[in-house]
Design a protein around this motif. Structure first.
Motif, PDB file in Angstrom:
ATOM      1  N   GLU A  51       0.862  -1.262  -0.004  1.00  0.00           N
ATOM      2  CA  GLU A  51       0.098  -0.093   0.043  1.00  0.00           C
ATOM      3  C   GLU A  51       0.896   1.219  -0.121  1.00  0.00           C
ATOM      4  OE1 GLU A  51      -3.122  -0.880   3.129  1.00  0.00           O
ATOM      5  OE2 GLU A  51      -4.195  -1.451   1.273  1.00  0.00           O
ATOM      6  N   PHE A  54       1.333   1.675  -3.678  1.00  0.00           N
ATOM      7  CA  PHE A  54       0.113   2.410  -4.202  1.00  0.00           C
ATOM      8  C   PHE A  54       0.224   3.898  -4.101  1.00  0.00           C
ATOM      9  CE2 PHE A  54      -2.267  -1.609  -3.569  1.00  0.00           C
ATOM     10  CZ  PHE A  54      -1.610  -2.432  -4.474  1.00  0.00           C
ATOM     11  N   ALA A  57       2.824   5.490  -6.082  1.00  0.00           N
ATOM     12  CA  ALA A  57       2.428   5.436  -7.563  1.00  0.00           C
ATOM     13  C   ALA A  57       1.388   6.589  -7.947  1.00  0.00           C
ATOM     14  CB  ALA A  57       2.094   4.055  -8.089  1.00  0.00           C
ATOM     15  N   GLU A  80      -5.103   4.514   2.908  1.00  0.00           N
ATOM     16  CA  GLU A  80      -3.995   3.392   2.902  1.00  0.00           C
ATOM     17  C   GLU A  80      -2.995   3.450   3.820  1.00  0.00           C
ATOM     18  OE1 GLU A  80      -5.090   1.455   0.871  1.00  0.00           O
ATOM     19  OE2 GLU A  80      -4.690   1.519  -1.142  1.00  0.00           O
ATOM     20  N   ARG A 123       4.524   2.046 -12.911  1.00  0.00           N
ATOM     21  CA  ARG A 123       3.778   1.858 -11.412  1.00  0.00           C
ATOM     22  C   ARG A 123       2.424   2.204 -11.334  1.00  0.00           C
ATOM     23  NH1 ARG A 123       9.002   4.090 -10.876  1.00  0.00           N
ATOM     24  NH2 ARG A 123       8.251   5.963 -10.148  1.00  0.00           N
ATOM     25  N   LEU A 124       1.957   3.287 -11.809  1.00  0.00           N
ATOM     26  CA  LEU A 124       0.387   3.692 -11.793  1.00  0.00           C
ATOM     27  C   LEU A 124      -0.272   2.638 -12.533  1.00  0.00           C
ATOM     28  CD1 LEU A 124      -1.499   5.778 -11.023  1.00  0.00           C
ATOM     29  CD2 LEU A 124      -0.845   7.087 -13.201  1.00  0.00           C
ATOM     30  N   THR A 127      -0.483  -0.341 -10.172  1.00  0.00           N
ATOM     31  CA  THR A 127      -1.484   0.219  -8.969  1.00  0.00           C
ATOM     32  C   THR A 127      -2.905   0.141  -9.599  1.00  0.00           C
ATOM     33  OG1 THR A 127       0.190   1.315  -8.024  1.00  0.00           O
ATOM     34  CG2 THR A 127      -1.959   1.985  -7.351  1.00  0.00           C
ATOM     35  N   GLU A 131      -5.521  -2.290  -7.541  1.00  0.00           N
ATOM     36  CA  GLU A 131      -6.520  -1.631  -6.876  1.00  0.00           C
ATOM     37  C   GLU A 131      -8.051  -2.261  -7.430  1.00  0.00           C
ATOM     38  OE1 GLU A 131      -7.325   1.373  -4.559  1.00  0.00           O
ATOM     39  OE2 GLU A 131      -5.489  -0.012  -3.775  1.00  0.00           O
ATOM     40  N   ALA A 173      -7.164   5.419  -8.223  1.00  0.00           N
ATOM     41  CA  ALA A 173      -5.915   5.100  -9.075  1.00  0.00           C
ATOM     42  C   ALA A 173      -6.444   5.238 -10.463  1.00  0.00           C
ATOM     43  CB  ALA A 173      -5.360   3.620  -8.469  1.00  0.00           C
TER      44      ALA A 173
END
Length: 286
Positions: A51, A54, A57, A80, A123-124, A127, A131, A173
């Protein structure tokens, strides 16, 4: 069909709750079932560092987002952070119950080292896909009132609290991804998110099964007994994989958005349990 967006009246509400402080947890805390316990323990081990990944990101792409999304990112971050805190405490109780989670934590470190070497947009994307996983697992937890029929009360409450907030911020996200890729074509966006979800799915379940088998080994459950019991838990009763299959597939629809399925009624069903723990800062309203 019109494309859904995050509901205009959604409020992402951090609930500052603590669970099971000072209380021991039984070794097979989830219904006395080693397989259910192994599933949730293996999942929990990933949360503190996962997390944090996350949060980083999403925050890496917060510059220039609309004010509403900026508020949602702040609330998402607060939720988070508290999830990480509570799962650190939960994981400590798992260790106190006799499990060695160091091999699972080492695998988390290994995966995150690989992920953190990737570009920020990758990375996004990871995530965003993960998510979606947490949201559909959360929906299952809140829908299945029989999932924790004979479970330590504090542990069951932790998972339901976490599930409420995962549903509540399930679009953050994804909306950040839409903003970050606003210059991309719809086709490119769909291809990248599809590839990422397939990669995430293979790795998510490979690592969870690996972790479950390690924890079961520590219980003396190995070989065909471990694999048969694991398959029964994931596919038959309760059948985690079967229960989340359709929501998982929805991610691949061209007009997908997490809020195509407005499941806030599940939050309302459980939210009163945590009303006293709501943080007072109403500037977090979406």
């Amino acid at each position: 069909m019109a494309k859904a967006t995050t509901p205009a009246d959604l409020v992402i509400t951090p609930r500052d709750q603590r669970f099971g402080r000072g209380a021991a947890v039984s070794r097979w805390w989830a219904n006395g079932d080693p397989f259910a316990t192994a599933f949730f323990n293996a999942l929990s081990v990933t949360f503190p560092k996962g997390e944090a990944f996350f949060i980083d990101a999403v925050k890496a792409h917060r510059d220039g987002v609309p004010e509403r999304l900026a508020r949602e990112i702040r609330a998402f971050t607060m939720q988070e952070v508290m999830h990480s805190r509570e799962h650190v405490a939960f994981n400590n109780r798992v260790v106190e119950a006799g499990y060695d989670v160091a091999p699972l934590e080492a695998r988390v470190d290994e995966i995150l080292a690989i992920a953190n070497a990737r570009p920020a947009i990758v990375r996004l994307a990871a995530t965003m896909a993960l998510e979606h996983y947490t949201a559909i697992l959360a929906q299952m937890i809140l829908k299945r009132t029989d999932l924790f029929p004979d479970t330590d009360a504090a542990s069951a409450a932790l998972w339901r609290w976490h599930a409420i907030e995962e549903i509540e911020h399930k679009g953050v996200a994804y909306d950040t991804w839409l903003h970050a890729t606003r210059g991309w074509s719809r086709g490119k966006r769909w291809r990248i998110k599809t590839i990422m979800m397939l990669i995430i799915t293979v790795n998510f379940w490979a690592r969870r099964i690996e972790g479950m088998l390690e924890l079961l080994r520590q219980d003396g459950i190995t070989g065909w007994r471990a694999r048969a019991g694991l398959a029964r838990y994931l596919l038959v009763r309760p059948g985690i994989l079967r229960l989340i299959a359709l929501p998982w597939l929805s991610f691949f629809l061209p007009r997908f958005h997490p809020w195509n399925d407005d499941d806030r009624a599940l939050i309302a069903r459980h939210e009163s349990d945590y009303a006293a723990a709501v943080m007072p800062d109403r500037t977090l309203a979406a």
